[in-house]
Design a protein around this motif. Structure first.
Motif, short mmCIF file in Angstrom:
data_model
loop_
_atom_site.label_atom_id
_atom_site.label_comp_id
_atom_site.label_asym_id
_atom_site.label_seq_id
_atom_site.Cartn_x
_atom_site.Cartn_y
_atom_site.Cartn_z
N GLN A 149 0.82 -1.20 0.00
CA GLN A 149 0.00 0.00 0.00
C GLN A 149 0.86 1.26 0.00
O GLN A 149 1.84 1.35 0.76
CB GLN A 149 -0.91 0.04 1.24
CG GLN A 149 -1.93 -1.09 1.32
CD GLN A 149 -2.67 -1.08 2.63
OE1 GLN A 149 -2.36 -1.84 3.55
NE2 GLN A 149 -3.65 -0.19 2.75
N ARG A 150 0.48 2.23 -0.85
CA ARG A 150 1.08 3.55 -0.76
C ARG A 150 0.50 4.28 0.45
O ARG A 150 -0.68 4.16 0.76
CB ARG A 150 0.80 4.36 -2.03
CG ARG A 150 1.64 3.94 -3.23
CD ARG A 150 1.24 4.71 -4.47
NE ARG A 150 2.13 4.39 -5.57
CZ ARG A 150 3.16 5.17 -5.95
NH1 ARG A 150 3.40 6.31 -5.30
NH2 ARG A 150 3.93 4.83 -6.95
N LEU A 151 1.35 5.05 1.09
CA LEU A 151 0.97 5.69 2.34
C LEU A 151 0.01 6.86 2.11
O LEU A 151 0.23 7.69 1.23
CB LEU A 151 2.23 6.18 3.06
CG LEU A 151 2.05 6.71 4.49
CD1 LEU A 151 1.49 5.63 5.40
CD2 LEU A 151 3.38 7.23 5.02
N ARG A 152 -1.06 6.91 2.92
CA ARG A 152 -2.03 8.01 2.90
C ARG A 152 -2.06 8.64 4.30
O ARG A 152 -1.71 8.00 5.29
CB ARG A 152 -3.43 7.51 2.54
CG ARG A 152 -3.51 6.77 1.21
CD ARG A 152 -4.88 6.11 1.06
NE ARG A 152 -5.10 5.16 2.16
CZ ARG A 152 -6.26 4.53 2.37
NH1 ARG A 152 -7.31 4.76 1.60
NH2 ARG A 152 -6.37 3.68 3.40
N TRP A 153 -2.52 9.88 4.37
CA TRP A 153 -2.62 10.53 5.66
C TRP A 153 -3.57 9.76 6.59
O TRP A 153 -3.34 9.69 7.81
CB TRP A 153 -3.09 11.97 5.50
CG TRP A 153 -2.05 12.88 4.91
CD1 TRP A 153 -1.96 13.30 3.62
CD2 TRP A 153 -0.95 13.47 5.60
NE1 TRP A 153 -0.86 14.11 3.45
CE2 TRP A 153 -0.23 14.24 4.65
CE3 TRP A 153 -0.50 13.43 6.92
CZ2 TRP A 153 0.92 14.97 4.99
CZ3 TRP A 153 0.64 14.15 7.27
CH2 TRP A 153 1.34 14.91 6.32
N SER A 154 -4.63 9.19 6.03
CA SER A 154 -5.59 8.46 6.86
C SER A 154 -5.02 7.16 7.43
O SER A 154 -5.63 6.57 8.32
CB SER A 154 -6.86 8.17 6.05
OG SER A 154 -6.56 7.36 4.91
N ASP A 155 -3.87 6.72 6.91
CA ASP A 155 -3.22 5.52 7.45
C ASP A 155 -2.39 5.82 8.68
O ASP A 155 -1.88 4.89 9.32
CB ASP A 155 -2.29 4.90 6.39
CG ASP A 155 -3.03 4.43 5.15
OD1 ASP A 155 -4.12 3.84 5.31
OD2 ASP A 155 -2.52 4.65 4.03
N LEU A 156 -2.24 7.10 9.02
CA LEU A 156 -1.32 7.52 10.06
C LEU A 156 -2.05 7.95 11.33
O LEU A 156 -3.14 8.50 11.28
CB LEU A 156 -0.45 8.69 9.58
CG LEU A 156 0.49 8.39 8.41
CD1 LEU A 156 1.10 9.69 7.88
CD2 LEU A 156 1.58 7.42 8.85
N GLU A 157 -1.40 7.72 12.46
CA GLU A 157 -1.86 8.23 13.74
C GLU A 157 -0.75 9.09 14.33
O GLU A 157 0.40 8.66 14.42
CB GLU A 157 -2.19 7.09 14.70
CG GLU A 157 -2.66 7.57 16.07
CD GLU A 157 -2.93 6.42 17.02
OE1 GLU A 157 -3.23 6.71 18.20
OE2 GLU A 157 -2.84 5.25 16.61
N LEU A 158 -1.08 10.32 14.70
CA LEU A 158 -0.11 11.21 15.32
C LEU A 158 0.17 10.73 16.74
O LEU A 158 -0.74 10.63 17.55
CB LEU A 158 -0.65 12.65 15.33
CG LEU A 158 0.25 13.71 15.97
CD1 LEU A 158 1.55 13.86 15.19
CD2 LEU A 158 -0.48 15.05 16.03
N VAL A 159 1.44 10.44 17.03
CA VAL A 159 1.78 9.90 18.35
C VAL A 159 2.65 10.85 19.16
O VAL A 159 2.71 10.73 20.40
CB VAL A 159 2.47 8.52 18.24
CG1 VAL A 159 1.50 7.49 17.67
CG2 VAL A 159 3.74 8.58 17.39
#
Length: 246
Positions: free
Chosen positions: A163-173
């Motif tokens: 999968q190409r990375l999307r903003w919705s795949d990320l969680e700000l930690v």
């Protein structure tokens, strides 16, 4: 007296001088990246990781089998590796998701005329093992400083190999405040509830200009505690073969 032997000797010296001068003009300069900007060095960002492993042997055929993702990145644009510290955008004005759309996060929105586009490709990028709590290090040779550093981690279930990375795949930690940066800029990160392969995504907003940097680091969360790794060395100087000019 100006003898014929003397004239021949001067002629040979002149030809040698011209040959040496021509060689200096035509020989490409060995391009080691000036420490003008920076990158995440631990866990290593993709371009930095490929550079540190292969800069001294970047045309080695064995890279294709030993490190295929780095191999495709070197072949796509070697200058993306030599300029591992230049993955940035100017004048974004805080509109990061507009400047860097889905599928182009690892290349900073295909910045620098698409130089870093190969970094967006999903696949078996080399990973480093991490526990859920770890220290991220930013290498900034010019000490630009940071208005902030934001660290995101992919959600459990994201497959970085397909999968190409999307903003919705990320969680700000993690988000820092304004801080100085240098050759070691530690940022404490906690990303619980994850195991296996993930991407740590770092957004660094520099302080000296409206200049933002974007880094994908490939990791393997071990699900437990691991001993701290030694501080990563500074990137090596390549010892052979001249890279292409930028």
């Amino acid at each position: 007296m100006d003898t014929s032997e003397g004239r021949r000797r001067r002629s040979r010296i002149l030809r040698l001088f011209v040959a040496v001068a021509s060689a200096l003009v035509l020989t490409p300069v060995l391009a080691t990246p000036a420490l003008a900007h920076g990158a995440v060095s631990d866990p290593p960002a993709r371009a930095y990781s490929c550079y540190t492993r292969w800069a001294s042997d970047w045309q080695a055929p064995r890279m294709a089998t030993e490190d295929p993702m780095c191999n495709q990145a070197w072949r796509a644009d070697p200058n993306a590796m030599w300029n591992w510290n230049g993955l940035l955008r100017d004048g974004v004005g805080g509109n990061y998701q507009t400047a860097v759309p889905d599928g182009q996060l690892c290349s900073g929105g295909r910045t620098s005329s698409g130089r870093y586009a190969a970094l967006d490709e999903p696949g078996a990028w080399k990973t480093v093992d991490l526990p859920s709590r770890f220290t991220l290090n930013l290498l900034d040779g010019s000490s630009h400083g940071a208005d902030f550093i934001r660290v995101y981690v992919t959600r459990q279930g994201f497959d970085a190999t397909t999968q190409r990375l999307r903003w919705s795949d990320l969680e700000l930690v993690t988000t820092t405040g304004r801080m100085p940066t240098g050759t070691t800029t530690p940022v404490q990160v906690n990303a619980p509830g994850r195991t296996g392969r993930h991407i740590v995504y770092t957004l660094w907003q520099a302080s000296h200009l409206d200049q933002s940097y974007y880094f994908c680091s490939d990791v393997n969360f071990t699900g437990g505690q691991t001993p701290p790794r030694p501080r990563p060395p500074l990137p090596p100087r390549p010892r052979r073969r001249h890279p292409p000019r930028p």
